[in-house]
Design an enzyme around this catalytic site. Structure first.
Site, PDB file in Angstrom:
ATOM      1  N   GLU A  20      28.018 -19.422 -24.771  1.00 21.47           N
ATOM      2  CA  GLU A  20      27.553 -18.085 -24.358  1.00 21.47           C
ATOM      3  C   GLU A  20      26.109 -17.827 -24.767  1.00 21.47           C
ATOM      4  OE1 GLU A  20      29.490 -18.789 -26.805  1.00 21.47           O
ATOM      5  OE2 GLU A  20      29.003 -17.551 -28.539  1.00 21.47           O
ATOM      6  N   HIS A  77      28.424 -22.713 -29.096  1.00 23.57           N
ATOM      7  CA  HIS A  77      28.336 -21.394 -28.444  1.00 23.57           C
ATOM      8  C   HIS A  77      27.786 -21.530 -27.025  1.00 23.57           C
ATOM      9  CE1 HIS A  77      28.904 -18.856 -32.090  1.00 23.57           C
ATOM     10  NE2 HIS A  77      28.458 -19.936 -32.694  1.00 23.57           N
ATOM     11  N   CYS A  80      33.538 -21.247 -31.922  1.00 23.24           N
ATOM     12  CA  CYS A  80      33.085 -21.305 -33.319  1.00 23.24           C
ATOM     13  C   CYS A  80      34.074 -20.587 -34.252  1.00 23.24           C
ATOM     14  CB  CYS A  80      31.665 -20.788 -33.432  1.00 23.24           C
ATOM     15  SG  CYS A  80      30.836 -21.407 -34.899  1.00 23.24           S
TER      16      CYS A  80
HETATM   17  N1  GLN Z   1      31.173 -20.346 -40.232  1.00 18.90           N
HETATM   18  C1  GLN Z   1      31.744 -19.243 -39.543  1.00 18.90           C
HETATM   19  C2  GLN Z   1      33.172 -19.005 -39.992  1.00 18.90           C
HETATM   20  O1  GLN Z   1      33.722 -19.777 -40.736  1.00 18.90           O
HETATM   21  C3  GLN Z   1      31.686 -19.450 -38.067  1.00 18.90           C
HETATM   22  C4  GLN Z   1      30.271 -19.457 -37.584  1.00 18.90           C
HETATM   23  C5  GLN Z   1      30.097 -19.016 -36.159  1.00 18.90           C
HETATM   24  O2  GLN Z   1      31.021 -18.488 -35.522  1.00 18.90           O
HETATM   25  N2  GLN Z   1      28.919 -19.167 -35.650  1.00 18.90           N
HETATM   26  O3  GLN Z   1      33.729 -18.027 -39.588  1.00 18.90           O
END
Ligand code: GLN
Length: 195
Positions: A171, A169, A78
């Site tokens: 995890e 995610h 992410c």
């Molecule tokens: N939207 C977040 C970002 O731009 C990432 C979101 C996440 O890691 N769950 O950093």
């Protein structure tokens, strides 16, 4: 094997718990010294802007790039995927540029971490579990980037050489398929060839 996990903010503890269940030693990475001796590095979910700033301030930005060039395995989830991308949009920001892809931040909107989705992957015959939290979309990826998993026909897990990124995610699920694959990248047979 020792896996470092960038531990500035975000869900680094969930990655540590997943790897502990797989019997792998982890170290929280906050300094260049913490990274030394690691076979792999996880860049967790969280806020990529905050994490990027920390990497730059602590000298870890260059150290992580060098780590990858030396053949160390890297897995970004992410926000971590955003940090790895070559190009970041919505809004734009600097990145490590270790994976040839363009990502669009905050593309999936806010979703509850308890919502688990499923998508096909090349890692196993059964669909893998995916949790999306304000996830980026991989808008495009270079020809050398392999798509390992998809959700609704779009890439959500990609890899090139020793660098891997998930927009979801793993995890935060019970499914350790993706982490097991990462451990193969970080294992003794990992490539040390310059990328
Ligand atoms: N939207 C977040 C970002 O731009 C990432 C979101 C996440 O890691 N769950 O950093």
């Amino acid at each position: 094997m020792k896996i470092g996990i960038l531990a500035v903010q975000g869900d680094f503890e969930a990655h540590a718990a997943m790897l502990a269940n797989l019997g792998v030693a982890t170290v929280e990475v906050r300094t260049v010294e913490d990274l030394a001796g690691c076979d792999g590095l996880i860049l967790p979910g969280g806020e990529s802007t905050t994490q990027l700033q920390f990497l730059q301030e602590e000298g870890l930005y260059d150290a992580v790039k060098q780590f990858a060039a030396d053949g160390g395995a890297i897995f970004g989830t992410c926000a971590g995927a955003i940090l790895l991308a070559r190009e970041v949009k919505n809004p734009g920001q600097a990145s490590l540029g270790l994976l040839d892809m363009t990502v669009l931040r905050n593309a999936y909107g806010r979703q509850l971490a308890s919502d688990v989705f499923f998508g096909p992957s090349k890692l196993t015959d059964v669909p893998i579990e995916m949790v999306f939290i304000r996830a980026p979309i991989i808008e495009s990826a270079g020809s050398g980037v392999e798509v390992l998993a998809e959700y609704e026909g779009k890439p959500v897990l990609v890899q090139k050489g020793n660098v891997m990124a998930a927009t979801f995610h793993p995890e935060l699920t019970e499914d350790n398929t993706v982490h097991k694959h990462f451990l193969e990248l970080a294992g003794p047979n990992r490539s040390t060839a310059p990328r």
